[in-house]
Design a protein around this motif. Sequence first.
Motif, short mmCIF file in Angstrom:
data_model
loop_
_atom_site.label_atom_id
_atom_site.label_comp_id
_atom_site.label_asym_id
_atom_site.label_seq_id
_atom_site.Cartn_x
_atom_site.Cartn_y
_atom_site.Cartn_z
N LEU A 157 0.70 -1.25 -0.16
CA LEU A 157 -0.14 0.11 0.03
C LEU A 157 1.02 1.14 -0.07
CD1 LEU A 157 -2.69 -1.02 2.53
CD2 LEU A 157 -3.10 -0.79 -0.03
N LEU A 158 1.96 1.28 0.65
CA LEU A 158 2.80 2.43 0.62
C LEU A 158 3.52 2.70 -0.92
CD1 LEU A 158 4.96 4.53 1.87
CD2 LEU A 158 6.54 2.70 1.94
N ASP A 159 3.55 1.62 -1.68
CA ASP A 159 4.01 1.75 -3.05
C ASP A 159 2.70 2.28 -3.91
OD1 ASP A 159 5.56 1.73 -5.26
OD2 ASP A 159 5.40 -0.30 -5.52
N GLY A 160 1.40 1.91 -3.57
CA GLY A 160 0.40 2.19 -3.91
C GLY A 160 0.08 3.71 -3.74
N LEU A 161 0.19 4.15 -2.62
CA LEU A 161 0.02 5.66 -2.39
C LEU A 161 0.95 6.36 -3.00
CD1 LEU A 161 -0.33 5.18 1.55
CD2 LEU A 161 -2.11 5.88 0.05
N VAL A 162 2.11 6.07 -3.39
CA VAL A 162 3.00 6.88 -4.12
C VAL A 162 2.36 7.01 -5.65
CG1 VAL A 162 5.19 6.94 -5.33
CG2 VAL A 162 5.10 6.16 -3.04
N TYR A 163 1.69 6.05 -6.00
CA TYR A 163 1.08 6.27 -7.64
C TYR A 163 -0.33 7.04 -7.20
CZ TYR A 163 -0.66 5.04 -11.93
OH TYR A 163 -1.00 5.46 -13.47
N VAL A 164 -0.92 6.63 -6.24
CA VAL A 164 -2.48 7.37 -6.06
C VAL A 164 -2.39 8.78 -5.83
CG1 VAL A 164 -4.27 7.29 -4.70
CG2 VAL A 164 -3.68 5.06 -5.44
N HIS A 165 -1.26 9.07 -4.93
CA HIS A 165 -1.33 10.43 -4.61
C HIS A 165 -0.85 11.31 -5.89
CE1 HIS A 165 -2.24 10.99 -0.66
NE2 HIS A 165 -1.90 10.09 -0.17
N ASP A 190 1.29 6.60 7.32
CA ASP A 190 2.53 7.12 8.22
C ASP A 190 3.69 7.09 7.65
OD1 ASP A 190 0.70 7.67 10.25
OD2 ASP A 190 1.17 5.89 11.45
N LEU A 191 3.84 6.09 6.71
CA LEU A 191 5.12 5.82 5.96
C LEU A 191 5.37 6.85 5.01
CD1 LEU A 191 5.94 2.11 6.09
CD2 LEU A 191 7.16 3.75 7.39
N PHE A 192 4.34 7.04 4.17
CA PHE A 192 4.12 7.82 3.14
C PHE A 192 4.54 9.53 3.52
CE2 PHE A 192 1.74 10.57 0.18
CZ PHE A 192 2.35 10.37 -1.11
N ALA A 193 4.03 9.76 4.74
CA ALA A 193 4.11 11.03 5.27
C ALA A 193 5.76 11.42 5.25
CB ALA A 193 3.40 11.30 6.62
N LEU A 194 6.51 10.30 5.57
CA LEU A 194 8.10 10.71 5.52
C LEU A 194 8.47 10.90 3.93
CD1 LEU A 194 9.08 7.47 7.46
CD2 LEU A 194 9.07 10.02 8.20
N ILE A 195 7.86 10.28 2.90
CA ILE A 195 8.19 10.62 1.64
C ILE A 195 7.66 11.90 0.93
CG2 ILE A 195 7.64 9.62 -0.92
CD1 ILE A 195 7.73 6.82 0.32
N SER A 196 6.53 12.25 1.29
CA SER A 196 5.85 13.28 0.82
C SER A 196 6.64 14.58 1.61
CB SER A 196 4.42 13.63 1.24
OG SER A 196 4.11 13.17 2.49
N VAL A 209 15.23 9.75 2.61
CA VAL A 209 14.16 9.22 2.75
C VAL A 209 14.20 7.58 2.96
CG1 VAL A 209 12.03 8.56 1.42
CG2 VAL A 209 12.87 11.00 1.32
N GLU A 210 14.99 6.93 2.12
CA GLU A 210 15.05 5.52 2.40
C GLU A 210 15.70 5.38 3.86
OE1 GLU A 210 16.48 4.42 -2.21
OE2 GLU A 210 17.73 4.76 -0.78
N VAL A 211 16.74 5.81 4.47
CA VAL A 211 17.12 5.80 5.65
C VAL A 211 15.94 5.98 6.66
CG1 VAL A 211 18.55 7.07 7.49
CG2 VAL A 211 19.44 6.60 5.28
N LYS A 212 15.15 6.91 6.53
CA LYS A 212 14.04 7.25 7.60
C LYS A 212 12.81 6.22 7.23
CE LYS A 212 14.29 12.32 7.37
NZ LYS A 212 14.67 12.44 9.11
N LEU A 214 13.54 2.69 6.43
CA LEU A 214 14.00 1.75 7.04
C LEU A 214 14.01 1.64 8.41
CD1 LEU A 214 17.45 1.37 4.88
CD2 LEU A 214 15.20 -0.42 5.03
N ALA A 215 14.34 2.85 9.01
CA ALA A 215 14.08 3.07 10.62
C ALA A 215 12.71 3.00 11.10
CB ALA A 215 14.79 4.32 11.23
N HIS A 216 11.85 3.62 10.27
CA HIS A 216 10.50 3.52 10.88
C HIS A 216 9.82 2.24 10.57
CE1 HIS A 216 11.08 8.13 11.09
NE2 HIS A 216 9.84 8.17 11.77
#
Length: 319
Positions: A157-165, A190-196, A209-212, A214-216
Amino acid sequence: MAEYAEPVQGLLDELSRVLGHQVQVEAAGAASGVLNHDQGDLTVNADGQVTVTITDTTNIDYTLSHELVHFMMNMKGYLMMEMPLHGDDQEYDAMRISTAKLLELAAQHVMVVAWQRENGLLDDGVDQSVIAGFEQQLDDEDPDHPDDMIAFRTLLLLDGLVYVHQMPKPDNTLRAWRNRYPAAMAAAEDLFALISEHEPDTPRRLRGVEVKLLAHFEQFLIDQGYAQLSLPDFVVVPPVLSQRQLRLELTQLYTLNETSLNVDGDDLTGYVAQGNTDEQTAFVLTLPSDAASADALQALYQRPVKDVLDEFELTYSER
């Protein structure tokens, strides 16, 4: 000769100029009507020949451009995660690798999808095929009978959110997913918020972003009661460094810690170099076990970062 949309042909031509030879495209198979990221694969042979293999012909322009943009990003300094360490449990290692790769792809897909949309490759029909591709891989959550698929659902779903948004009208899909997968969607958002929050539009920002992520995600797994994967230790996210940082002594940027995991080669000891600010493994040094003394490590600490990276032929990008 196959005909591709003009932006896709332009991408092929650009890549062929850079490589000095034509990119080979092999497309075959039925058109399923859905689109997902398993339908294309890019390989680089020993002689440098690049081949893109497409196994579902629903939308060749979509699948081909997806693979090419990923590859072009890597050539332009957007480095891939590495996993040089391994333990004694291959299944456990495979779980860590696949988890890290899915997080990495989600971050990178921000730019892949943006390129496709900016170049007119995505419309309502393509959007619906992509959404169908995600939903095809997801069973609905049953709140009365929780299962152990929340981690997988969250990653997908995280990957999906990248597309949907990046769709013109995302709201209907977002509402449907929140109803069908409430727990996983909450975690994915929650994870997508780190990307956006930190647009990964440069190699340095992508790494951050990748580091965040992995940690989260590691903390999310712990909160869910899963076994700890130790992703920030196990996964190498190659550094993106300025000229000034490359001139600094190693000790100013990294701490070397002996790892209990295995490295390839006999009588070698692995040391993970973890960032002093983000605690993420940036590279792994392999030293002869009989030479990995405190004095040897101290000598390494005092050397310029660039000298160490170059001597050990480690991956890094310069900004």
